[in-house]
Write a protein that holds these residues in place. Structure first.
Motif, mmCIF file in Angstrom:
data_model
loop_
_atom_site.group_PDB
_atom_site.id
_atom_site.type_symbol
_atom_site.label_atom_id
_atom_site.label_comp_id
_atom_site.label_asym_id
_atom_site.label_seq_id
_atom_site.Cartn_x
_atom_site.Cartn_y
_atom_site.Cartn_z
ATOM 1 N N GLU A 351 0.827 -1.203 0.000
ATOM 2 C CA GLU A 351 0.000 0.000 0.000
ATOM 3 C C GLU A 351 0.869 1.264 0.000
ATOM 4 O OE1 GLU A 351 -3.911 1.803 2.328
ATOM 5 O OE2 GLU A 351 -2.822 0.102 3.172
ATOM 6 N N TYR A 399 -4.961 -2.144 -5.058
ATOM 7 C CA TYR A 399 -4.857 -0.897 -4.303
ATOM 8 C C TYR A 399 -6.242 -0.445 -3.825
ATOM 9 C CZ TYR A 399 -3.368 3.946 -3.301
ATOM 10 O OH TYR A 399 -3.088 5.154 -2.699
ATOM 11 N N MET A 402 -7.467 -2.587 -1.008
ATOM 12 C CA MET A 402 -6.879 -2.219 0.285
ATOM 13 C C MET A 402 -7.563 -0.983 0.866
ATOM 14 S SD MET A 402 -2.765 -2.958 -0.111
ATOM 15 C CE MET A 402 -2.540 -2.144 -1.685
#
Length: 409
Positions: A351, A399, A402
């Motif tokens: 991340e 991404y 997350m």
């Protein structure tokens, strides 16, 4: 000891006449300002002046650079603490010649200021006493002005709140409202919210209002308060609206911190529009910025405007779409399972790497690890999650997965 005669005991009706009377008695140019440094009256018959006074008279307000310098040199903070005359030395950089200033008080509140330029020679002790008498004479006139101003502000706040909540939303209604308020309808505008940690006190609200009234970076049209939020409608002054509004917002945050020691203020800028019916959407977007900054404080620390949020604008929509579905990210689940079993932090590493626009050097510094360690982790991530970090689609998908973990509808 004989009591000094008060030359101002016979009150004049017009504040301009009072300024001329003070000028006659002290033989110097006089300006009278409110607490926000807007010009209320000035003497008209003295030949001597300086650039700062000339600019003040032309624009009807003290130039912002002069105000900033007077704060920096401690002049204004001192005037806000004492009712005694204060000598102000020459400040050539901002066009200010030497003068004497005095605050006009009513009980424990400053109503305004009188500024007297020392045109020929420094003020004597007798002149200082006369200036104190002048301040006393002006007090009631400024008090009446303040009462009228407070009533106007209360009415404006109420009408502004109706626009923010959509109770007034038709174009003709809004145009008529601006006309009744005596405010020019803006060509371009945005809503800005300043959110404090605690509920706004009257004293803090006054400090915020002071900064808004003295700024010349944007045009502040309307303001209102909602518990710990100070909400304003602003219009930019140049052809670079976002830049103007961002600079103004950052300047406000800096001055709140430097002048008043008010820290940890969150700022949010809604969408910038050129159609007057979008006041409520801009307000909702500013609230969305605040909500996003709460959810993602690290990633959005330097972001204040809705236009800068990027993917964060759409997370609620994506979260709603997935709500109730059985969707599970295969790649993210693999990394999470690995972190649990091996007490590692591959999810955080990935991340942060993407947060840094896939710049390994910056990401390594933020993670406080050697770049070789980061490269090793990235290789492990690629193997375990079975993803290609050079593939934009795969990288952005995980991404978003997350980020959505932190969205709770």
């Amino acid at each position: 000891m004989t009591k000094k005669t008060d030359p101002f005991k016979y009150s004049l009706d017009r504040l301009e006449d009072v300024a001329d009377q003070i000028s006659d008695v002290l033989n110097c140019p006089i300006t009278i300002e409110d607490t926000h440094h807007r010009l209320l009256a000035y003497s008209t018959h003295n030949d001597f002046t300086d650039p700062a006074r000339t600019s003040t008279i032309i624009s009807r307000r003290v130039p912002e650079k002069v105000i900033n310098r007077l704060w920096k040199d401690g002049i204004i903070p001192t005037l806000l603490k004492t009712d005694e005359p204060l000598r102000v030395p020459q400040i050539a950089e901002v066009g200010l010649s030497s003068r004497v200033a005095i605050s006009i008080w009513k009980d424990q509140e400053v109503l305004g200021f009188i500024w007297a330029i020392e045109s020929e020679q420094p003020f004597s002790d007798e002149d200082m006493d006369l200036l104190k008498m002048a301040a006393h004479a002006v007090k009631n006139k400024l008090l009446n002005l303040q009462i009228r101003k407070t009533k106007t502000e209360e009415r404006n706040q109420e009408l502004f709140w109706k626009m923010l909540t959509g109770h007034i939303h038709e174009k003709d209604e809004i145009l008529d409202l601006f006309l009744r308020l005596g405010i020019r309808c803006p060509d371009t505008y945005a809503i800005i919210i300043f959110r404090l940690r605690d509920e706004l006190t009257e004293e803090t609200e006054k400090k915020l209002s002071y900064l808004l009234e003295t700024t010349q970076q944007v045009q502040v049209l309307l303001t209102t308060v909602d518990f710990h939020e100070f909400i304003i409608l602003v219009s930019p002054k140049t052809e670079h609206p976002l830049q103007d509004i961002k600079q103004f917002t950052n300047s406000m945050l800096q001055q709140l911190s430097d002048r008043y020691h008010i820290h940890h203020v969150q700022a949010a800028i809604g969408g910038i529009y050129d159609h007057i019916t979008h006041i409520q959407p801009s307000y909702k977007e500013a609230l969305a910025v605040l909500k996003t900054k709460e959810r993602f404080p690290v990633e959005t620390e330097r972001l204040n405007s809705f236009s800068e949020l990027g993917i964060y604008q759409y997370l609620d929509v994506l979260a709603e779409k997935r709500k109730g579905s059985s969707y599970s990210s295969y790649s993210l689940s693999k990394l999470e399972d690995y972190d649990i079993r091996h007490h590692s932090n591959l999810v955080e590493t990935l991340e942060r790497f993407i947060d840094c626009d896939s710049n390994a050097n910056i990401a390594a510094k933020q993670l406080n690890i050697h770049i070789n360690t980061l490269n090793y982790r990235l290789k492990r991530i690629t193997d375990i999650a079975e993803i290609d970090l050079k593939n934009m689609n795969e990288k952005m998908t995980i991404y978003l997965d997350m980020k959505l973990k932190n969205v709770h509808l």
